[in-house]
Design a protein around this motif. Structure first.
Motif, PDB file in Angstrom:
ATOM      1  N   CYS A   1      -2.685   0.177  -3.991  1.00  0.00           N
ATOM      2  CA  CYS A   1      -2.233  -1.135  -3.545  1.00  0.00           C
ATOM      3  C   CYS A   1      -1.658  -1.836  -4.763  1.00  0.00           C
ATOM      4  CB  CYS A   1      -3.385  -1.930  -2.962  1.00  0.00           C
ATOM      5  SG  CYS A   1      -2.992  -3.660  -2.610  1.00  0.00           S
TER       6      CYS A   1
ATOM      7  N   LEU B   1      -5.319   6.181  -2.030  1.00  0.00           N
ATOM      8  CA  LEU B   1      -4.453   5.077  -1.659  1.00  0.00           C
ATOM      9  C   LEU B   1      -4.285   4.134  -2.849  1.00  0.00           C
ATOM     10  CD1 LEU B   1      -5.833   4.153   1.878  1.00  0.00           C
ATOM     11  CD2 LEU B   1      -4.169   5.912   1.237  1.00  0.00           C
TER      12      LEU B   1
ATOM     13  N   GLU C   1       0.834  -1.194   0.000  1.00  0.00           N
ATOM     14  CA  GLU C   1       0.000   0.000   0.000  1.00  0.00           C
ATOM     15  C   GLU C   1       0.873   1.249   0.000  1.00  0.00           C
ATOM     16  OE1 GLU C   1      -2.034  -2.996   2.872  1.00  0.00           O
ATOM     17  OE2 GLU C   1      -0.014  -2.286   2.416  1.00  0.00           O
TER      18      GLU C   1
ATOM     19  N   CYS D   1      -4.766  -3.280   2.396  1.00  0.00           N
ATOM     20  CA  CYS D   1      -5.273  -3.867   1.170  1.00  0.00           C
ATOM     21  C   CYS D   1      -5.344  -5.378   1.348  1.00  0.00           C
ATOM     22  CB  CYS D   1      -4.320  -3.504   0.036  1.00  0.00           C
ATOM     23  SG  CYS D   1      -4.690  -4.231  -1.549  1.00  0.00           S
TER      24      CYS D   1
ATOM     25  N   TRP E   1     -10.333  -3.157   0.776  1.00  0.00           N
ATOM     26  CA  TRP E   1      -9.642  -2.279   1.711  1.00  0.00           C
ATOM     27  C   TRP E   1     -10.296  -2.411   3.085  1.00  0.00           C
ATOM     28  CZ3 TRP E   1      -5.249   0.421   0.777  1.00  0.00           C
ATOM     29  CH2 TRP E   1      -4.891   0.627  -0.557  1.00  0.00           C
TER      30      TRP E   1
END
Length: 126
Positions: free
Chosen positions: A22, A20, A6, A96, A36
Motif C-alpha cells: 500500500c 500486498l 494497493e 488499505c 488492512w
C-alpha cells in the motif's frame, strides 16, 4: 490529493503466498496508523490487520493470525501485508486504510477511518 494505492494482488493456489503493498502519497503518513481490511463477495468488509504509527503495536484478526504479517517500509509511506499459507476463504478484495487517531486495536472496530485505498483482488484457488 491524498491517495492510498494497493498492489500485489493476484491468483494463487492454496498454501501459497502473496505480499500486498500500500503506497501512500499526498501527505506525510509517518504518524498515521495503518491497516488492512478485506471484503469477500456477498459479505461485509472485515478487519484483517493493523499497525500503529510507531510499529510498536500490531493487531490481527483471529482468522489470519500466524499466517499474515503487517509491516511498514523504511520510508514510512508504504505498508505491506505478507500473506502465507493462503486458503480459499482468504479470497477477497483487500483494502488499505490509514487513520490519524485510532491505533492498531481501535482500527479493528471501526470503518469510518480517515483514508481508504481502492482495493486489490486476491483469489486463492483450491
Amino acid at each position: 490529493q491524498v491517495q492510498l494505492v494497493e498492489s500485489g494482488g493476484g491468483l494463487v493456489q492454496a498454501g501459497g503466498s502473496l505480499r500486498l503493498s500500500c503506497a501512500a502519497s499526498g501527505r506525510t503518513f509517518r504518524s498515521y496508523h495503518m491497516g488492512w481490511f478485506r471484503q469477500a463477495p456477498g459479505k461485509e468488509r472485515e478487519f484483517v490487520a493493523a499497525l500503529s504509527w510507531s510499529g510498536a503495536d500490531t493487531n490481527y484478526a483471529d482468522s489470519v493470525k500466524g499466517r499474515f504479517t503487517i509491516s511498514r517500509g523504511s520510508a514510512w509511506n508504504t505498508v505491506y501485508l505478507q500473506m502465507n499459507s493462503l486458503k480459499p476463504e482468504d479470497t477477497a478484495i483487500y483494502y488499505c486504510a490509514a487513520d490519524a487517531r485510532r491505533g492498531a486495536q481501535a482500527m479493528a472496530l471501526r470503518t469510518d477511518l480517515d483514508y481508504w485505498g481502492q482495493g486489490t483482488q486476491v483469489t486463492v484457488s483450491s
